[in-house]
Design a protein around this motif. Structure first.
Motif, mmCIF file in Angstrom:
data_model
loop_
_atom_site.group_PDB
_atom_site.id
_atom_site.type_symbol
_atom_site.label_atom_id
_atom_site.label_comp_id
_atom_site.label_asym_id
_atom_site.label_seq_id
_atom_site.Cartn_x
_atom_site.Cartn_y
_atom_site.Cartn_z
ATOM 1 N N LEU A 174 12.156 3.972 2.947
ATOM 2 C CA LEU A 174 11.161 5.042 3.772
ATOM 3 C C LEU A 174 12.787 5.653 4.408
ATOM 4 C CD1 LEU A 174 9.573 6.468 5.934
ATOM 5 C CD2 LEU A 174 9.896 4.849 7.547
ATOM 6 N N ALA A 175 13.791 4.725 4.482
ATOM 7 C CA ALA A 175 14.931 5.758 4.367
ATOM 8 C C ALA A 175 15.367 6.509 3.505
ATOM 9 C CB ALA A 175 16.240 4.699 4.700
ATOM 10 N N GLU A 176 14.384 5.919 2.055
ATOM 11 C CA GLU A 176 15.410 6.597 0.464
ATOM 12 C C GLU A 176 14.507 8.370 1.133
ATOM 13 O OE1 GLU A 176 17.619 6.319 -1.004
ATOM 14 O OE2 GLU A 176 17.876 5.243 0.677
ATOM 15 N N GLY B 96 1.159 8.896 3.184
ATOM 16 C CA GLY B 96 0.412 7.970 3.445
ATOM 17 C C GLY B 96 2.092 7.240 3.340
ATOM 18 N N ALA B 97 2.806 7.384 2.429
ATOM 19 C CA ALA B 97 3.255 6.002 1.183
ATOM 20 C C ALA B 97 4.383 5.635 2.701
ATOM 21 C CB ALA B 97 4.368 6.011 1.008
ATOM 22 N N ALA B 98 4.934 6.701 3.278
ATOM 23 C CA ALA B 98 5.789 6.841 5.284
ATOM 24 C C ALA B 98 4.899 5.939 6.029
ATOM 25 C CB ALA B 98 6.415 7.930 5.564
ATOM 26 N N LEU C 54 0.854 -1.156 0.276
ATOM 27 C CA LEU C 54 -0.297 0.003 0.310
ATOM 28 C C LEU C 54 0.778 1.670 0.175
ATOM 29 C CD1 LEU C 54 -2.684 1.111 0.202
ATOM 30 C CD2 LEU C 54 -2.952 0.709 2.594
ATOM 31 N N GLY C 55 1.878 1.275 0.678
ATOM 32 C CA GLY C 55 3.014 2.658 1.047
ATOM 33 C C GLY C 55 3.504 2.293 -1.017
ATOM 34 N N ASN C 56 4.080 1.276 -1.551
ATOM 35 C CA ASN C 56 4.250 1.246 -2.429
ATOM 36 C C ASN C 56 3.566 1.693 -3.501
ATOM 37 O OD1 ASN C 56 6.641 -0.055 -1.670
ATOM 38 N ND2 ASN C 56 5.703 -1.904 -2.267
ATOM 39 N N GLN D 25 4.541 1.653 9.180
ATOM 40 C CA GLN D 25 3.937 -0.142 10.174
ATOM 41 C C GLN D 25 4.501 -1.493 10.027
ATOM 42 O OE1 GLN D 25 0.828 0.314 12.018
ATOM 43 N NE2 GLN D 25 1.493 2.565 12.423
ATOM 44 N N ALA D 26 5.371 -1.450 8.539
ATOM 45 C CA ALA D 26 5.167 -2.857 8.020
ATOM 46 C C ALA D 26 7.131 -2.815 8.849
ATOM 47 C CB ALA D 26 5.622 -2.764 6.823
#
Length: 294
Positions: free
Chosen positions: A115-117, A95-97, A82-84, A102-103
């Motif tokens: 997330l780091a990127e 929203g992606a973050a 979903l983040g993707n 959560q993952a």
């Protein structure tokens, strides 16, 4: 800045090489379930089925509903995907973050790296106590292997990226299937006439032509775009190609030119000879937004 190239989208939206790496498929005979009992795993499998049209009519809206339900239920792979989706198709970085966090809390290494990127690119603010370096280190500790960093380079002069005259060896080779496809415009002809050892970057692929055109229209580009259509396993696919390069090594360096949101989507350099050799291939130049270096 390198961005993970292990991004896995929902099945109907994936480039072919990502599909090969594997989102699991639901059992062939599983029927759409009732919602009497919460089951995030079943919701995730139903999402995949609706996206792929496996045993049900293909329905991206229902697939996304099931994907959101599975993510909300705590399914780590659904949260990651979903983040993707939000990152690639809606440019909803917050929203992606949220879903990658959560993952990541469930030790999903690719979610942590993505997330780091996002944090490194400044697309989302860091929350208290978090850092891109810490997320990246944790992802690697969990087994994620980032690709070597690719330094950004200025766009070469046009003469360096336009197709060179075909060598005698190339001219003597058997004509590729694309040679028989009528091409009305010079821009498309340039893609078909480029030497076999020249290269491009496949940015995105889908069975939906509308989705590929939407990605092409949504982002700024530094180089020419092309739409590749081909057949794989009896199904028509459409891929967005970015730029013509002297060889694969030059295309690999060109990955750094892509917008951060797209670098997260596993773009990959390809020889144009291989591109044109695909089954029932057509190749057409596309208009794209320009973002040339001044």
């Amino acid at each position: 800045m390198p961005i993970t190239r292990t991004l896995i989208l929902v099945a109907a939206l994936l480039p072919a090489p990502i599909l090969a790496q594997g989102l699991g498929r639901a059992p062939e005979r599983e029927a759409p379930r009732l919602n009497a009992v919460a089951d995030p795993g079943a919701d995730y499998r139903m999402a995949l089925r609706f996206f792929a049209g496996e045993g049900v009519d293909r329905d991206n809206a229902r697939g996304l509903d099931y994907l959101r339900k599975a993510a909300a239920g705590g399914h780590a792979e659904a949260q990651f995907n979903l983040g993707n989706y939000l990152n690639m198709f809606q440019a909803d970085y917050a929203g992606a973050a949220h879903w990658w966090r959560q993952a990541g809390a469930q030790d999903h290494p690719a979610a942590l790296f993505n997330l780091a990127e996002l944090l490194t690119a400044g697309l989302v603010p860091a929350q208290a106590g978090e850092s891109a370096a810490a997320y990246r280190q944790r992802a690697v500790a969990l087994g994620f292997v980032p690709e070597p960093a690719v330094a950004a380079e200025p766009v070469p002069p046009a003469r360096d990226i336009e197709p060179a005259p075909a060598s005698p060896a190339v001219a003597a080779a058997p004509p590729l299937a694309a040679a028989a496809v009528p091409v009305a415009d010079p821009a498309s002809a340039a893609w078909l006439a480029a030497p076999a050892d020249s290269a491009t970057i496949q940015v995105f692929a889908s069975t939906s032509l509308a989705e590929v055109r939407a990605v092409a229209a949504r982002h700024p580009w530094r180089r020419p775009l092309a739409l590749l259509t081909f057949e794989r396993d009896g199904q028509r696919w459409h891929a967005l190609l970015h730029g013509r390069f002297a060889d694969v090594a030059a295309a690999r360096r060109g990955l750094a030119e892509l917008p951060p949101a797209l670098r997260a989507g596993k773009p990959w350099p390809r020889r144009l000879g291989d591109v044109r050799a695909q089954t029932r291939m057509t190749l057409q130049a596309l208009p794209g937004k320009s973002n040339e270096l001044r």
